[in-house]
Design a protein around this motif. Structure first.
Motif, PDB file in Angstrom:
ATOM      1  N   UNK A 186       0.951  -1.150  -0.002  1.00  0.00           N
ATOM      2  CA  UNK A 186      -0.126   0.093   0.099  1.00  0.00           C
ATOM      3  C   UNK A 186       1.095   1.314   0.144  1.00  0.00           C
ATOM      4  N   UNK A 187       0.290   2.208  -0.001  1.00  0.00           N
ATOM      5  CA  UNK A 187       0.931   3.619  -0.184  1.00  0.00           C
ATOM      6  C   UNK A 187       1.460   3.978  -1.617  1.00  0.00           C
ATOM      7  N   UNK A 195       0.806  -3.035  -9.185  1.00  0.00           N
ATOM      8  CA  UNK A 195      -0.025  -2.899  -8.052  1.00  0.00           C
ATOM      9  C   UNK A 195      -0.758  -1.377  -7.928  1.00  0.00           C
ATOM     10  N   UNK A 196       0.344  -0.423  -8.149  1.00  0.00           N
ATOM     11  CA  UNK A 196      -0.037   0.906  -8.322  1.00  0.00           C
ATOM     12  C   UNK A 196      -1.310   1.285  -9.318  1.00  0.00           C
ATOM     13  N   UNK A 197      -0.909   0.708 -10.274  1.00  0.00           N
ATOM     14  CA  UNK A 197      -2.007   0.726 -11.456  1.00  0.00           C
ATOM     15  C   UNK A 197      -3.130   0.069 -11.223  1.00  0.00           C
ATOM     16  N   UNK A 198      -3.223  -1.229 -10.630  1.00  0.00           N
ATOM     17  CA  UNK A 198      -4.618  -1.761 -10.275  1.00  0.00           C
ATOM     18  C   UNK A 198      -5.384  -0.784  -9.001  1.00  0.00           C
ATOM     19  N   UNK A 199      -4.395  -0.179  -8.264  1.00  0.00           N
ATOM     20  CA  UNK A 199      -5.372   0.647  -7.425  1.00  0.00           C
ATOM     21  C   UNK A 199      -5.644   1.862  -7.965  1.00  0.00           C
ATOM     22  N   UNK A 200      -4.998   2.370  -8.895  1.00  0.00           N
ATOM     23  CA  UNK A 200      -5.293   3.540  -9.685  1.00  0.00           C
ATOM     24  C   UNK A 200      -6.479   3.687 -10.553  1.00  0.00           C
ATOM     25  N   UNK A 201      -6.765   2.427 -11.132  1.00  0.00           N
ATOM     26  CA  UNK A 201      -7.801   2.063 -12.163  1.00  0.00           C
ATOM     27  C   UNK A 201      -9.171   1.895 -11.537  1.00  0.00           C
ATOM     28  N   UNK A 202      -8.916   1.889 -10.151  1.00  0.00           N
ATOM     29  CA  UNK A 202     -10.477   1.841  -9.596  1.00  0.00           C
ATOM     30  C   UNK A 202     -11.094   3.140  -9.593  1.00  0.00           C
ATOM     31  N   UNK A 240      11.682  15.860   2.101  1.00  0.00           N
ATOM     32  CA  UNK A 240      11.294  14.861   1.395  1.00  0.00           C
ATOM     33  C   UNK A 240      10.706  13.487   1.937  1.00  0.00           C
ATOM     34  N   UNK A 241      11.349  13.411   3.531  1.00  0.00           N
ATOM     35  CA  UNK A 241      10.995  12.379   4.103  1.00  0.00           C
ATOM     36  C   UNK A 241       9.753  12.683   4.677  1.00  0.00           C
ATOM     37  N   UNK A 242       9.240  13.941   5.028  1.00  0.00           N
ATOM     38  CA  UNK A 242       7.939  14.062   5.386  1.00  0.00           C
ATOM     39  C   UNK A 242       6.946  14.242   4.534  1.00  0.00           C
ATOM     40  N   UNK A 243       7.397  14.641   3.152  1.00  0.00           N
ATOM     41  CA  UNK A 243       6.459  14.362   2.069  1.00  0.00           C
ATOM     42  C   UNK A 243       6.153  13.004   1.623  1.00  0.00           C
ATOM     43  N   UNK A 244       7.242  12.169   1.712  1.00  0.00           N
ATOM     44  CA  UNK A 244       6.899  10.747   1.461  1.00  0.00           C
ATOM     45  C   UNK A 244       6.032  10.231   2.519  1.00  0.00           C
ATOM     46  N   UNK A 245       6.216  10.409   3.556  1.00  0.00           N
ATOM     47  CA  UNK A 245       5.319   9.871   4.703  1.00  0.00           C
ATOM     48  C   UNK A 245       3.924  10.131   4.418  1.00  0.00           C
ATOM     49  N   UNK A 246       3.619  11.403   4.178  1.00  0.00           N
ATOM     50  CA  UNK A 246       2.288  11.938   3.949  1.00  0.00           C
ATOM     51  C   UNK A 246       1.555  11.073   2.663  1.00  0.00           C
ATOM     52  N   UNK A 247       2.353  11.118   1.645  1.00  0.00           N
ATOM     53  CA  UNK A 247       1.700  10.622   0.463  1.00  0.00           C
ATOM     54  C   UNK A 247       1.672   9.034   0.674  1.00  0.00           C
ATOM     55  N   UNK A 248       2.503   8.466   1.486  1.00  0.00           N
ATOM     56  CA  UNK A 248       2.282   6.817   1.715  1.00  0.00           C
ATOM     57  C   UNK A 248       1.156   6.901   2.575  1.00  0.00           C
ATOM     58  N   UNK A 249       0.615   7.830   3.426  1.00  0.00           N
ATOM     59  CA  UNK A 249      -0.618   7.592   4.385  1.00  0.00           C
ATOM     60  C   UNK A 249      -1.953   8.066   3.684  1.00  0.00           C
TER      61      UNK A 249
END
Length: 518
Positions: A186-187, A195-202, A240-249
């Protein structure tokens, strides 16, 4: 500058000013440009995928005797992304795409004479000028134009051709064990592309490039193309560490308005580096590096083209979107100070990343890493420059796909060898009669999404796919772009280029059906 950035969240310290200059090909003497390997290879030559959608976020030598006479001007591809191709006067026509002879056979035969026609023809030309595809009368075919079944056969044939081609050039390839890399389910980061595309295609059906990747490219295109040092200036590691964490969350509810262009550049490179399977795949990454052992740039481009046709669909579409963006960056180099070589040096470590072992590295290891960085940058430069050629299917590969489909159809019907021979002779005779009388005949074009679902069309030597589509446009109730397809016969499904001559397509595949759809 680090030759290969680590897989940590911190940004890579890209520095173009200290990068070595690109390898010069003009300083070499002509004999070093040609191949002298004596090994020859003898082969017997007789022996509904939608178009890539838009982002969801807004020479003086005589003519070669084996070259076809038809040299139409290059035509645009079916991609929805706008590109800035140089004019024909500032490019080189890749007319080898029209030949029926495979690349490997051409290389093996020229070694007998100790020289290569393509090497002679393009020797001394500016290496930064792109090779542009030359359209045959049957129309250019890109990987996106073929069905998944045809792509599977194309990959099988391309793999054999690439292995034979590199062997004929005297280049040895080896497979390395893929390193263990952290994978998430996930994330956004460290998640497989599929897997990213499968989630986006929903949410976005039919999307072919991960949404977060598209969004990062959009931010950079809208705000950073004219910014000096785009892709090179590093962002804050903590940010970048903060933005990455927020994007994954919370990727779906992420606030993109707070992302600056320097942040988007850092996240883009981080996304590519952290893919569990590299964008160029573990299977082919070592083969990409082995292309550096080919002395001729023409053959390097041909090898890269075969490699691009081998990539999985999601990797190929994502790589295509990245290369289109990088070409836009280079086109604004007067403002952003990012030349083709600078962009290549910055992006190479992310595409050809090899993890370090241990904290201490010897001087010899550091020198080796620097050579790998320069080699990777050379490959990225070739891919950016000749990207329009990478996705184009050569005529000989498409012909072999048709032969495989024809053989598969005969085998499926359970025909014996004797019956197939008799049927082939009968079909050849029937096809010759049909072709000679074709000017007086018609084909039926089906358009299920139009008010007029079917139309009889008389073919002649000038009828193109665009002409047929135009006849249906007045009755078209759909606003989406329509294309003409050849379906069945010796191809599963192929989207035809608007400028292809239908009579020539019919001669190659007389038993196909004609279908108009998006």
């Amino acid at each position: 500058m680090e030759a290969e950035p680590s897989t940590r969240s911190e940004p890579d310290e890209d520095s173009v000013e200290r990068c070595p200059s690109p390898p010069s090909h003009r300083a070499e003497s002509p004999p070093s440009r040609y191949h002298t390997t004596t090994k020859t290879i003898h082969r017997n030559t007789h022996k509904v995928r939608p178009a890539l959608p838009a982002f969801v976020f807004e020479d003086h030598l005589p003519e070669h005797p084996s070259s076809p006479q038809n040299t139409h001007s290059p035509t645009d591809t079916h991609s929805q992304t706008h590109t800035h191709s140089p004019p024909v006067n500032w490019s080189r026509q890749a007319d080898w795409l029209l030949r029926d002879c495979p690349y490997s056979e051409g290389v093996a035969e020229h070694k007998r004479g100790g020289t290569c026609w393509d090497c002679l023809r393009f020797h001394g030309d500016d290496s930064d000028l792109p090779f542009v595809p030359v359209s045959p009368s049957q129309g250019l075919t890109s990987a996106d134009d073929l069905s998944s079944c045809d792509l599977t056969r194309l990959g099988f044939i391309s793999h054999i051709e690439l292995s034979t081609f590199l062997l004929a050039l005297g280049v040895q390839t080896k497979r390395t064990r893929p390193p263990r890399r952290r994978t998430q389910d996930c994330g956004v980061f460290a998640v497989p592309l599929r897997l990213l595309l499968e989630n986006d295609r929903k949410k976005f059906p039919g999307v072919k490039v991960p949404v977060v990747f598209q969004k990062l490219l959009c931010i950079l295109e809208q705000t950073g193309l004219q910014t000096e040092g785009i892709l090179r200036v590093p962002a804050s590691a903590a940010r970048l560490k903060y933005l990455r964490r927020e994007l994954d969350r919370c990727c779906g509810g992420f606030d993109w308005s707070a992302v600056r262009q320097v942040d988007a550049a850092g996240l883009l490179k981080l996304f590519i580096r952290e893919l569990p399977t590299p964008l160029l795949t573990h299977t082919h990454l070592s083969t990409y590096r082995s292309v550096l052992g080919v002395s001729s740039e023409v053959h390097q481009v041909q090898a890269l083209q075969l490699l691009s046709l081998l990539l999985p669909e999601e990797n190929r579409d994502t790589l295509k979107a990245l290369l289109v963006f990088l070409r836009k960056v280079v086109s604004h180099q007067d403002q952003n100070r990012m030349s083709l070589w600078n962009v290549s040096m910055v992006m190479a470590p992310n595409l050809f990343n090899r993890p370090h072992r241990g904290n201490k590295r010897s001087i010899a290891r550091q020198k080796e890493e620097m050579e790998e960085a320069v080699g990777g940058a050379h490959l990225v430069r070739l891919m950016i420059t000749h990207q329009d050629l990478l996705w184009t299917v050569p005529s000989f590969l498409l012909s072999q796909v048709r032969q495989m489909n024809q053989a598969s159809n005969q085998k499926r019907f359970g025909l014996t060898r004797a019956k197939r021979r008799l049927l082939r002779r009968k079909n050849d005779k029937t096809e010759r009669n049909q072709i000679t009388e074709l000017c007086d005949g018609v084909v039926r074009v089906h358009a299920p999404l139009h008010a007029k679902v079917s139309m009889a069309v008389q073919l002649d030597g000038k009828m193109t796919a665009r002409d047929v589509i135009t006849r249906f446009e007045c009755d078209n109730s759909s606003s989406c772009l329509q294309h003409l397809y050849e379906v069945g016969g010796n191809i599963c499904e192929r989207r035809l280029h608007p400028d292809c001559v239908l009579l020539d397509v019919y001669k190659v595949n007389p038993h196909c059906d004609w279908l108009i759809k998006p």
